[in-house]
Write a protein that holds these residues in place. Structure first.
Motif, mmCIF file in Angstrom:
data_model
loop_
_atom_site.group_PDB
_atom_site.id
_atom_site.type_symbol
_atom_site.label_atom_id
_atom_site.label_comp_id
_atom_site.label_asym_id
_atom_site.label_seq_id
_atom_site.Cartn_x
_atom_site.Cartn_y
_atom_site.Cartn_z
ATOM 1 N N GLU A 147 0.827 -1.200 0.000
ATOM 2 C CA GLU A 147 0.000 0.000 0.000
ATOM 3 C C GLU A 147 0.868 1.259 0.000
ATOM 4 N N LYS A 148 1.947 1.258 0.781
ATOM 5 C CA LYS A 148 2.848 2.408 0.803
ATOM 6 C C LYS A 148 3.502 2.605 -0.553
ATOM 7 N N LEU A 149 3.873 1.517 -1.198
ATOM 8 C CA LEU A 149 4.490 1.605 -2.518
ATOM 9 C C LEU A 149 3.504 2.160 -3.538
ATOM 10 N N GLN A 150 2.255 1.723 -3.483
ATOM 11 C CA GLN A 150 1.249 2.238 -4.405
ATOM 12 C C GLN A 150 0.997 3.726 -4.170
ATOM 13 N N ASP A 151 0.939 4.146 -2.911
ATOM 14 C CA ASP A 151 0.764 5.567 -2.611
ATOM 15 C C ASP A 151 1.938 6.375 -3.134
ATOM 16 N N ARG A 169 3.863 5.641 -5.676
ATOM 17 C CA ARG A 169 3.777 5.700 -7.139
ATOM 18 C C ARG A 169 2.716 6.705 -7.583
ATOM 19 N N LYS A 170 1.567 6.727 -6.887
ATOM 20 C CA LYS A 170 0.509 7.678 -7.244
ATOM 21 C C LYS A 170 0.989 9.105 -7.036
ATOM 22 N N SER A 171 1.651 9.363 -5.919
ATOM 23 C CA SER A 171 2.118 10.721 -5.661
ATOM 24 C C SER A 171 3.216 11.104 -6.651
ATOM 25 N N ARG A 172 4.003 10.158 -7.059
ATOM 26 C CA ARG A 172 5.071 10.429 -8.034
ATOM 27 C C ARG A 172 4.473 10.783 -9.390
ATOM 28 N N ARG A 173 3.423 10.064 -9.775
ATOM 29 C CA ARG A 173 2.749 10.356 -11.054
ATOM 30 C C ARG A 173 2.071 11.723 -11.016
ATOM 31 N N ALA A 174 1.546 12.068 -9.855
ATOM 32 C CA ALA A 174 0.841 13.345 -9.732
ATOM 33 C C ALA A 174 1.805 14.515 -9.649
#
Length: 59
Positions: A43-47, A49-54
């Motif tokens: 879950e931390k990794l997915q968060d 990645r999402k913040s990195r994309r944003a």
């Protein structure tokens, strides 16, 4: 050889019962805790990645 078949069967059944009632329950708890920890990491990794994309993370 056939005369020892009963003894081998009894030993196998006893070993299966020992493993079922002594080894498996703590192993299941251990694996469940390990899985929960891995889910938290994912879950931390997915968060991340999402913040990195944003573009919210400055590198």
């Amino acid at each position: 050889m056939v005369s020892s078949f009963g003894l081998v069967t009894v030993i196998d059944v006893l070993l299966a019962m020992v493993v079922t009632f002594v080894i498996f329950p703590p192993l299941i708890v251990l694996m469940d805790n390990h899985r929960k920890k891995n889910i938290g990491i994912l879950e931390k990794l997915q968060d991340f990645r999402k913040s990195r994309r944003a573009g919210n993370l400055n590198t």
